[in-house]
Design a protein around this motif. Structure first.
Motif, short mmCIF file in Angstrom:
data_model
loop_
_atom_site.label_atom_id
_atom_site.label_comp_id
_atom_site.label_asym_id
_atom_site.label_seq_id
_atom_site.Cartn_x
_atom_site.Cartn_y
_atom_site.Cartn_z
N PHE A 211 8.20 6.05 -9.02
CA PHE A 211 8.60 4.91 -9.84
C PHE A 211 9.47 5.34 -11.02
O PHE A 211 10.19 4.52 -11.58
CB PHE A 211 7.36 4.14 -10.31
N GLU A 212 9.44 6.61 -11.36
CA GLU A 212 10.28 7.13 -12.44
C GLU A 212 11.64 7.58 -11.93
O GLU A 212 12.61 7.57 -12.67
CB GLU A 212 9.58 8.30 -13.13
N THR A 213 11.73 8.00 -10.66
CA THR A 213 12.95 8.64 -10.16
C THR A 213 13.69 7.85 -9.09
O THR A 213 14.85 8.14 -8.83
CB THR A 213 12.62 10.03 -9.59
N MET A 214 13.03 6.89 -8.46
CA MET A 214 13.65 6.15 -7.37
C MET A 214 13.96 4.72 -7.80
O MET A 214 13.24 4.15 -8.60
CB MET A 214 12.72 6.12 -6.14
N THR A 215 15.02 4.17 -7.22
CA THR A 215 15.34 2.77 -7.48
C THR A 215 14.41 1.89 -6.65
O THR A 215 13.70 2.35 -5.76
CB THR A 215 16.79 2.44 -7.10
N TYR A 216 14.44 0.61 -6.95
CA TYR A 216 13.63 -0.37 -6.25
C TYR A 216 13.82 -0.27 -4.73
O TYR A 216 12.86 -0.17 -3.97
CB TYR A 216 14.03 -1.76 -6.76
N TYR A 217 15.06 -0.29 -4.28
CA TYR A 217 15.32 -0.27 -2.84
C TYR A 217 15.12 1.11 -2.23
O TYR A 217 14.82 1.21 -1.04
CB TYR A 217 16.71 -0.84 -2.52
N ARG B 39 0.83 -1.20 0.00
CA ARG B 39 0.00 0.00 0.00
C ARG B 39 0.87 1.27 0.00
O ARG B 39 0.63 2.20 -0.75
CB ARG B 39 -0.95 0.02 1.21
N ALA B 40 1.90 1.28 0.85
CA ALA B 40 2.78 2.44 0.91
C ALA B 40 3.50 2.66 -0.42
O ALA B 40 3.65 3.79 -0.87
CB ALA B 40 3.80 2.28 2.04
N LEU B 41 3.90 1.58 -1.07
CA LEU B 41 4.55 1.70 -2.38
C LEU B 41 3.58 2.26 -3.42
O LEU B 41 3.94 3.15 -4.19
CB LEU B 41 5.08 0.33 -2.83
N GLU B 42 2.36 1.75 -3.42
CA GLU B 42 1.39 2.19 -4.42
C GLU B 42 0.96 3.63 -4.20
O GLU B 42 0.61 4.33 -5.16
CB GLU B 42 0.17 1.26 -4.40
N GLU B 43 0.99 4.10 -2.96
CA GLU B 43 0.58 5.47 -2.66
C GLU B 43 1.66 6.51 -2.95
O GLU B 43 1.41 7.70 -2.87
CB GLU B 43 0.14 5.57 -1.19
N MET B 44 2.86 6.07 -3.31
CA MET B 44 3.95 7.00 -3.59
C MET B 44 3.70 7.85 -4.83
O MET B 44 4.21 8.94 -4.93
CB MET B 44 5.27 6.24 -3.76
N GLY B 45 2.99 7.34 -5.77
CA GLY B 45 2.72 8.09 -6.98
C GLY B 45 3.70 7.75 -8.09
O GLY B 45 4.78 7.20 -7.86
N PRO B 46 3.32 8.10 -9.31
CA PRO B 46 4.12 7.72 -10.49
C PRO B 46 5.53 8.29 -10.49
O PRO B 46 6.46 7.64 -10.95
CB PRO B 46 3.32 8.26 -11.67
N ALA B 47 5.73 9.49 -9.97
CA ALA B 47 7.06 10.10 -10.00
C ALA B 47 8.08 9.25 -9.24
O ALA B 47 9.24 9.17 -9.65
CB ALA B 47 7.01 11.51 -9.44
#
Length: 112
Positions: free
Chosen positions: A64-70, A54-62
Motif C-alpha cells: 500500500f506504500e509502494t504500489m498504485t491502486y491498479y 482478501r488478496a489485497l488485504e494479505e499483501m501487507g503494508p509495503a
C-alpha cells in the motif's frame, strides 16, 4: 483477553494522510484493462469481490506504500487466478516473456 487494534493496517481511514485529491483524471489504458479483467474474471466465477479483497488485504503494508491502486488490483486478480488454477506461475512467466519480446510499445512489436 487479546488487545486488537482499532483498524487493520490496510484500513487507512481516519489516519493522518494529508488532503485527498478530489480532481478527476483520465485512466491509463492499462488501468482500464485491469478494471475490465477484474469484471470479466469475477463474472466468469474465477473469484468473488471477497476473494479480491482478501488478496489485497494479505499483501501487507509495503504494497500500500509502494504500489498504485491498479497495481494492487492486478496483483490481487493474478493471485486469485493462480490460486483458482486458471493458469500457473510458470505459464504466466512464459507468457510475460513472449509479450516482452514484442517490444515496449505496440509500434516496436514484430512478428518474429
Amino acid at each position: 483477553m487479546t488487545d486488537h487494534p482499532a483498524h487493520s493496517w490496510h484500513d487507512m481511514g481516519g489516519g493522518p494522510a494529508g488532503p485527498v485529491d478530489m480532481s478527476q483524471h483520465d485512466f491509463a489504458l492499462w488501468e482500464k484493462r485491469v478494471d475490465a479483467l477484474m469484471v470479466i474474471c469475477s463474472t466468469k466465477g474465477h473469484f468473488t469481490v471477497d476473494g479480491l479483497r482478501r488478496a489485497l488485504e494479505e499483501m501487507g503494508p509495503a504494497s500500500f506504500e509502494t504500489m498504485t491502486y491498479y497495481e494492487r488490483w492486478v496483483a490481487a486478480v493474478n493471485r486469485n487466478l493462480v490460486g483458482g488454477g486458471v493458469y500457473s506461475i510458470e505459464e504466466l512467466g512464459r507468457k510475460m516473456e513472449e509479450v516482452a519480446r514484442r517490444g515496449a510499445t505496440y509500434g516496436e512489436a514484430s512478428d518474429g
